[in-house]
Motif scaffolding. Structure first.
Motif, short mmCIF file in Angstrom:
data_model
loop_
_atom_site.label_atom_id
_atom_site.label_comp_id
_atom_site.label_asym_id
_atom_site.label_seq_id
_atom_site.Cartn_x
_atom_site.Cartn_y
_atom_site.Cartn_z
N GLY A 179 0.83 -1.19 0.00
CA GLY A 179 0.00 0.00 0.00
C GLY A 179 0.87 1.25 0.00
O GLY A 179 2.09 1.18 0.20
N PHE A 180 0.24 2.38 -0.22
CA PHE A 180 0.98 3.65 -0.29
C PHE A 180 0.20 4.71 0.47
O PHE A 180 -0.95 5.00 0.15
CB PHE A 180 1.16 4.07 -1.75
N LEU A 181 0.83 5.25 1.49
CA LEU A 181 0.22 6.30 2.31
C LEU A 181 1.10 7.54 2.25
O LEU A 181 2.22 7.55 2.77
CB LEU A 181 0.07 5.83 3.76
N ALA A 182 0.63 8.57 1.54
CA ALA A 182 1.38 9.82 1.37
C ALA A 182 0.94 10.82 2.42
O ALA A 182 -0.26 11.04 2.62
CB ALA A 182 1.18 10.38 -0.03
N VAL A 183 1.91 11.45 3.07
CA VAL A 183 1.63 12.38 4.15
C VAL A 183 2.35 13.69 3.86
O VAL A 183 3.56 13.69 3.55
CB VAL A 183 2.10 11.82 5.51
N GLY A 184 1.63 14.81 3.94
CA GLY A 184 2.22 16.13 3.77
C GLY A 184 2.14 16.93 5.04
O GLY A 184 1.53 16.51 6.03
N ILE A 185 2.71 18.11 5.00
CA ILE A 185 2.76 18.94 6.19
C ILE A 185 1.36 19.29 6.68
O ILE A 185 1.11 19.39 7.89
CB ILE A 185 3.61 20.21 5.92
N HIS A 186 0.40 19.46 5.75
CA HIS A 186 -0.97 19.81 6.13
C HIS A 186 -1.67 18.67 6.85
O HIS A 186 -2.66 18.90 7.55
CB HIS A 186 -1.77 20.22 4.89
N ASP A 187 -1.19 17.43 6.68
CA ASP A 187 -1.79 16.29 7.37
C ASP A 187 -1.35 16.19 8.82
O ASP A 187 -1.99 15.50 9.62
CB ASP A 187 -1.43 14.98 6.66
N VAL A 188 -0.24 16.84 9.15
CA VAL A 188 0.37 16.67 10.47
C VAL A 188 0.18 17.90 11.35
O VAL A 188 -0.31 17.82 12.47
CB VAL A 188 1.87 16.34 10.33
N LEU A 189 0.56 19.06 10.83
CA LEU A 189 0.60 20.25 11.68
C LEU A 189 -0.80 20.76 11.98
O LEU A 189 -1.67 20.79 11.11
CB LEU A 189 1.43 21.35 11.03
N ASP A 190 -1.00 21.18 13.22
CA ASP A 190 -2.30 21.67 13.70
C ASP A 190 -2.05 22.84 14.64
O ASP A 190 -1.04 22.88 15.35
CB ASP A 190 -3.06 20.55 14.41
N GLN A 191 -2.99 23.80 14.64
CA GLN A 191 -2.79 24.99 15.47
C GLN A 191 -2.96 24.71 16.96
O GLN A 191 -2.49 25.48 17.80
CB GLN A 191 -3.77 26.08 15.04
N TRP A 192 -3.66 23.61 17.31
CA TRP A 192 -3.94 23.34 18.71
C TRP A 192 -2.85 22.48 19.33
O TRP A 192 -2.38 21.51 18.74
CB TRP A 192 -5.29 22.65 18.87
N THR A 193 -2.46 22.83 20.53
CA THR A 193 -1.38 22.14 21.23
C THR A 193 -1.71 20.66 21.40
O THR A 193 -2.80 20.30 21.85
CB THR A 193 -1.15 22.77 22.63
N GLY A 194 -0.77 19.82 21.03
CA GLY A 194 -0.93 18.37 21.18
C GLY A 194 -1.51 17.67 19.98
O GLY A 194 -1.30 16.46 19.80
N ASN A 195 -2.24 18.40 19.12
CA ASN A 195 -2.88 17.74 17.98
C ASN A 195 -1.87 17.30 16.92
O ASN A 195 -2.07 16.27 16.27
CB ASN A 195 -3.91 18.68 17.34
#
Length: 423
Positions: free
Chosen positions: A204-220
């Motif tokens: 399988g192939f799972l592509a992850v970008g910065i928008h998938d990870v970074l969140d404005q709320w602490t801990g997210n």
């Protein structure tokens, strides 16, 4: 049925409406269809070409272009065993080969006879699995990538060979730990190669970008990083691909604030399998600026191997050009001189070149009121106007190869730049 005399006022009204709203594709195509029915194919071609210039993949516009150029309207299939099977759709519903046969005495072939046919694009299967991170099942293989033999060999040696040969791994005690970092100028197909590697492994192939990870709320953000690895482990065997790794995990010495530092720390813990085993999860990443990636991610057992993905070679440029011209009305195009004129272009540059040539032919058709095909002159003129976007990247890379390569991490980059007289 509306006769010609009755259709004239309606056509005049629609022409006025199109002139007032030239970007309304639906209105243009409605006018074009009525013009075809009224026997005014030449004007219909002009309107359809305007739509295809903005949306090359528009299926209804492509079908109308076929009718305007002489292809018959496909009959609606009738129910029952006697019904003829529908003609298979090619090139977004329009069979260019059939249309060319209809007008072979008027226009020349799409490509000159001495041009070899490039590989057909291989589709990527639909995403599978539920949840926020869906895993694709690519049908792509490295053999489907035109040219780029040096990159393929490096990928085979650095990544694929150890993965395929379980007995040899056991004999030599080779671990599957560690990942591969693809780097090079933007627009040169690093994500495409990552999908091909997943296809080669049958994973399988799972592509992850910065928008998938970074969140404005602490801990997210840390939670998102953990969820990414959970999804990849659940879909094993799976290639977990981090796009633009320098954006997700840039050097912590250059990071202001603690949020991004925590993301990098979480990523390191997941890569090391602190909380769970990563068996069957193959790590890949891409970066335009690998020298900006946090050094901890480049240590053994993490992204400890690198492959330089260079701008496409001659064979790859030919395949890319054929791919981007496949649905456009081109006439008697010789790709050999075009390939020679585009040395150093990225794949994205070549796509832009085809767009520029299409726009040139479209604007000329609008100015003259007569639709025409895209010619060799259009493509060569676009090649003279478009500049390779890889230049600024190599300017930065030159400094790295000269002054920041004490450990030999970028020896392949230095060797390539010397061959190209860029160093």
């Amino acid at each position: 049925m509306t006769g010609p005399d009755h259709a004239a006022p309606l056509l005049a009204s629609l022409r006025a409406a199109v002139a007032a709203a030239p970007d309304d594709a639906t209105l243009r195509l409605h006018l074009a269809e009525l013009l075809i029915d009224a026997g005014q194919q030449q004007e219909a071609v002009t309107h359809v070409a305007a739509v295809l210039g903005r949306e090359p993949g528009h299926a209804h516009a492509a079908a109308l272009m076929g009718r305007a150029l002489g292809a018959p309207r496909e009959p609606d299939p009738s129910p029952g065993p006697a019904a003829e099977p529908p003609r298979p759709a090619v090139a977004n519903g329009f069979d260019w080969a059939a249309a060319e046969a209809e007008v072979s005495d008027v226009v020349g072939p799409r490509f000159a006879p001495d041009d070899a046919a490039g590989p057909e694009p291989v589709p990527v299967g639909p995403p599978t699995g539920g949840g926020r991170f869906a895993v694709e099942r690519p049908d792509l293989r490295l053999a489907d990538v035109g040219g780029m033999d040096a990159v393929k060999k490096r990928l085979e040696a650095a990544f694929l060979a150890p993965m395929r040969n379980e007995k040899l791994r056991a004999l030599y005690g080779k671990s599957l730990r560690g990942g591969l970092l693809l780097y090079g100028p933007p627009g040169c197909g690093k994500t495409f190669f990552a999908r091909a590697l997943a296809g080669e492994l049958g994973a399988g192939f799972l592509a992850v970008g910065i928008h998938d990870v970074l969140d404005q709320w602490t801990g997210n953000s840390e939670r998102n990083m953990h969820d990414v690895f959970l999804a990849a482990r659940a879909a094993a065997p799976c290639v977990l691909f981090f796009d633009e790794l320098d954006g997700i995990a840039q050097k912590r010495s250059a990071v202001v604030g603690g949020a991004l530092r925590q993301v990098i720390t979480q990523m390191l813990a997941e890569l090391d399998g602190v909380s769970a085993d990563n068996e069957g999860v193959f790590m890949l990443a891409a970066s335009n600026m690998p020298w900006d990636v946090d050094p901890a991610l480049r240590r053994p057992g993490r992204f400890d191997r690198t492959v330089l993905v260079i701008p496409p070679d001659d064979d790859a440029r030919r395949a890319i050009l054929e791919y981007h011209l496949r649905d456009r009305p081109v006439e008697n195009v010789k790709l050999k001189p075009l390939v020679a004129r585009t040395d150093g272009f990225s794949g994205a540059d070549l796509a832009h070149l085809c767009e520029a040539a299409t726009e040139h032919a479209l604007l000329d058709s609008v100015a003259t009121g007569t639709a025409r095909m895209i010619t060799q002159d259009d493509l060569l003129a676009a090649a003279a106007e478009v500049r390779p976007s890889t230049g600024p990247w190599f300017t930065t890379a030159r400094q790295v190869a000269l002054y920041a390569n004490a450990d030999g991490s970028y020896d392949d980059l230095a060797a390539y730049m010397k061959r190209r007289k860029l160093l």
